[in-house]
Design a protein around this motif. Sequence first.
Motif, PDB file in Angstrom:
ATOM      1  N   GLY A 157     -46.633 -64.484 -14.622  1.00 11.38           N
ATOM      2  CA  GLY A 157     -45.501 -65.349 -14.818  1.00 11.38           C
ATOM      3  C   GLY A 157     -45.188 -66.400 -16.029  1.00 11.38           C
ATOM      4  N   ILE A 158     -44.512 -67.543 -15.614  1.00 11.54           N
ATOM      5  CA  ILE A 158     -44.243 -68.398 -16.852  1.00 11.54           C
ATOM      6  C   ILE A 158     -45.418 -69.475 -17.179  1.00 11.54           C
ATOM      7  CG2 ILE A 158     -43.567 -70.323 -15.160  1.00 11.54           C
ATOM      8  CD1 ILE A 158     -41.477 -70.967 -17.123  1.00 11.54           C
ATOM      9  N   ILE A 159     -46.326 -69.439 -16.496  1.00  8.10           N
ATOM     10  CA  ILE A 159     -47.467 -70.228 -16.917  1.00  8.10           C
ATOM     11  C   ILE A 159     -48.679 -69.554 -17.565  1.00  8.10           C
ATOM     12  CG2 ILE A 159     -49.362 -71.786 -16.221  1.00  8.10           C
ATOM     13  CD1 ILE A 159     -46.510 -72.997 -15.927  1.00  8.10           C
ATOM     14  N   PHE A 206     -36.433 -73.160  -9.837  1.00  4.76           N
ATOM     15  CA  PHE A 206     -35.370 -72.348  -9.226  1.00  4.76           C
ATOM     16  C   PHE A 206     -35.467 -71.031  -9.759  1.00  4.76           C
ATOM     17  CE2 PHE A 206     -32.705 -75.962  -6.966  1.00  4.76           C
ATOM     18  CZ  PHE A 206     -32.718 -75.061  -5.824  1.00  4.76           C
ATOM     19  N   SER A 207     -35.483 -71.114 -11.124  1.00  2.00           N
ATOM     20  CA  SER A 207     -35.428 -69.899 -11.993  1.00  2.00           C
ATOM     21  C   SER A 207     -36.793 -69.421 -12.264  1.00  2.00           C
ATOM     22  CB  SER A 207     -34.803 -70.170 -13.245  1.00  2.00           C
ATOM     23  OG  SER A 207     -35.096 -70.998 -14.059  1.00  2.00           O
ATOM     24  N   GLY A 208     -37.735 -70.343 -12.404  1.00  2.00           N
ATOM     25  CA  GLY A 208     -39.017 -69.664 -12.998  1.00  2.00           C
ATOM     26  C   GLY A 208     -39.070 -69.674 -14.299  1.00  2.00           C
ATOM     27  N   SER A 209     -38.153 -70.151 -15.083  1.00  2.15           N
ATOM     28  CA  SER A 209     -38.198 -70.070 -16.519  1.00  2.15           C
ATOM     29  C   SER A 209     -37.402 -71.363 -17.132  1.00  2.15           C
ATOM     30  CB  SER A 209     -37.218 -68.733 -16.907  1.00  2.15           C
ATOM     31  OG  SER A 209     -36.016 -68.978 -16.787  1.00  2.15           O
ATOM     32  N   ILE A 210     -37.695 -71.441 -18.510  1.00  4.96           N
ATOM     33  CA  ILE A 210     -37.206 -72.627 -19.177  1.00  4.96           C
ATOM     34  C   ILE A 210     -35.736 -72.379 -19.371  1.00  4.96           C
ATOM     35  CG2 ILE A 210     -37.613 -71.435 -21.413  1.00  4.96           C
ATOM     36  CD1 ILE A 210     -38.085 -75.244 -20.595  1.00  4.96           C
ATOM     37  N   PHE A 222     -29.274 -64.151 -19.249  1.00  3.53           N
ATOM     38  CA  PHE A 222     -29.888 -65.258 -19.826  1.00  3.53           C
ATOM     39  C   PHE A 222     -30.629 -65.793 -18.701  1.00  3.53           C
ATOM     40  CE2 PHE A 222     -30.423 -69.871 -20.899  1.00  3.53           C
ATOM     41  CZ  PHE A 222     -30.777 -69.692 -22.269  1.00  3.53           C
ATOM     42  N   ILE A 223     -30.531 -65.774 -17.710  1.00  5.60           N
ATOM     43  CA  ILE A 223     -31.302 -66.142 -16.364  1.00  5.60           C
ATOM     44  C   ILE A 223     -31.354 -65.120 -15.519  1.00  5.60           C
ATOM     45  CG2 ILE A 223     -31.100 -68.796 -16.543  1.00  5.60           C
ATOM     46  CD1 ILE A 223     -29.092 -68.957 -14.365  1.00  5.60           C
ATOM     47  N   ILE A 242     -32.337 -75.114 -19.018  1.00  2.00           N
ATOM     48  CA  ILE A 242     -31.215 -75.086 -19.988  1.00  2.00           C
ATOM     49  C   ILE A 242     -29.870 -74.885 -19.548  1.00  2.00           C
ATOM     50  CG2 ILE A 242     -30.334 -74.015 -22.156  1.00  2.00           C
ATOM     51  CD1 ILE A 242     -33.152 -73.180 -22.920  1.00  2.00           C
ATOM     52  N   VAL A 243     -29.688 -74.054 -18.506  1.00  2.00           N
ATOM     53  CA  VAL A 243     -28.629 -73.914 -17.889  1.00  2.00           C
ATOM     54  C   VAL A 243     -28.054 -75.101 -16.985  1.00  2.00           C
ATOM     55  CG1 VAL A 243     -27.111 -72.491 -16.090  1.00  2.00           C
ATOM     56  CG2 VAL A 243     -28.529 -71.386 -17.840  1.00  2.00           C
TER      57      VAL A 243
END
Length: 452
Positions: free
Chosen positions: A55-57, A410-414, A389-390, A418-419
């Motif tokens: 994942g993101i981490i 919510f999205s699990g991403s940067i 993008f998301i 941004i959105v």
Amino acid sequence: MNTKKFTAKFTEVVSKIAGNKLLLTLRDSFVLVASLTLLAGFTTMISSVFLDPSGIIFGESGLNIGKLIFGSVDAFQASGLASGLLKGQELCNAFTRGSMSINALLVVIIFANTLSKRYFRKNKEHMNSVLYATAAFFICLPWSFTTEINGASAQIDGIVNSNFLGQQGIFAGLIISGIAVVLYNKLSEKNITIKMPSSVPPAVARSFESLIPGLLTLLVFIVATALCNTFAHASLPELFLSLLQKPAMAISKTAAFALISQITWPLFQWFGIHPSSIWSPIFGMTWDIAGNENVLGTAHHLYTTMFMNYSTIAAGTFALAPVLAILIFSKIKHNKQVTKIALAPAIFNISEPITFGLPIILNPIYLIPFVVVQPVCFYIAVFFTKIGFIDVIANNVPWTVPPILSGLLFSGSINGAIVQLINLVVAIAIYIPFVRIGDMMELKKQNSQEQK
């Protein structure tokens, strides 16, 4: 009809709808059940954002901390840390099995109890209503079904189809439990009961008094199940799924449904009517189900309650945007004082201090931005989802988590953060001209009073 009469009439009509006992019962039931599903969604978010080795981490597509610690991705994947993270994900999945996987059963229990208390106040023991509603639900469930095991089709008998304990059974659960509660209580009111001597403890007496009404209630569902299986070759929940839930879910996936919901939500709020009074029961049977399926990973629905919270409420469009717009651009002392008080709650997306304190509610100056901001920001997020993008929102996060941070969760991403930031900036920009118009009108009013 002038504006005041229209406003009064509109408020009267919507207030009657919002005060409908059945809608309130549905809303209260879904709100109570939502606490468990929110917990499951939150743990799923922790699992996918913080514990996922890919994942993101820890993953290559994110911060890649696994490689940073162990020197290579392969070394990290083979490490004890990666296996520990996977075990942590398994523990988080237990929350899902204890809530979303039995969501329909939870709805049956809570709805039966709430319905009995609201409509049958003379009932001495509301748990009897819950007891027979739950029994009726299990009578109607499919106890024989076909599934796939190791790639081969297999007939399962004597075991309930657990799919209908979750999202697929919500519509059926509401209808069955509702009918069971009404039948049981109506029969109880006819005094078709077994009367016990006064020496018998009240709890035991009430249990015996429920036997005949309960038996007749369950017999109705046994006959209905037999008829349904014989002539429709399907159980009642399967029939309800095909006739009611699927069409309702199909409608809720349309752009028209999304647009109507996003325009009327802030419009009701502007009239001083909490939109959840009307929309929560509708979302509970449509977008909430879609969101739960996203969390479970069984579907990828774009329109969900989670997506609405992510793109609008949790993005600060309801609370933080008007507060910042007025705090930065207004020159009226009173307005600035109100926004300073409202700022702290607004950071956590609580809008009441600004909507009632300024006020925005029933304030014609702020009608346009208040109603326009939500659908605009909603469709900005739709655009960014559709271009990739998301990802489709699949993490359930409390709407009180501050903007930007909630976008990340919510999205699990940067990109999700941004959105949300874009939506917050757009919302502030929409408010600015109306803040200035409000200032001009207030200054004119003050000058006029000074001249008089």
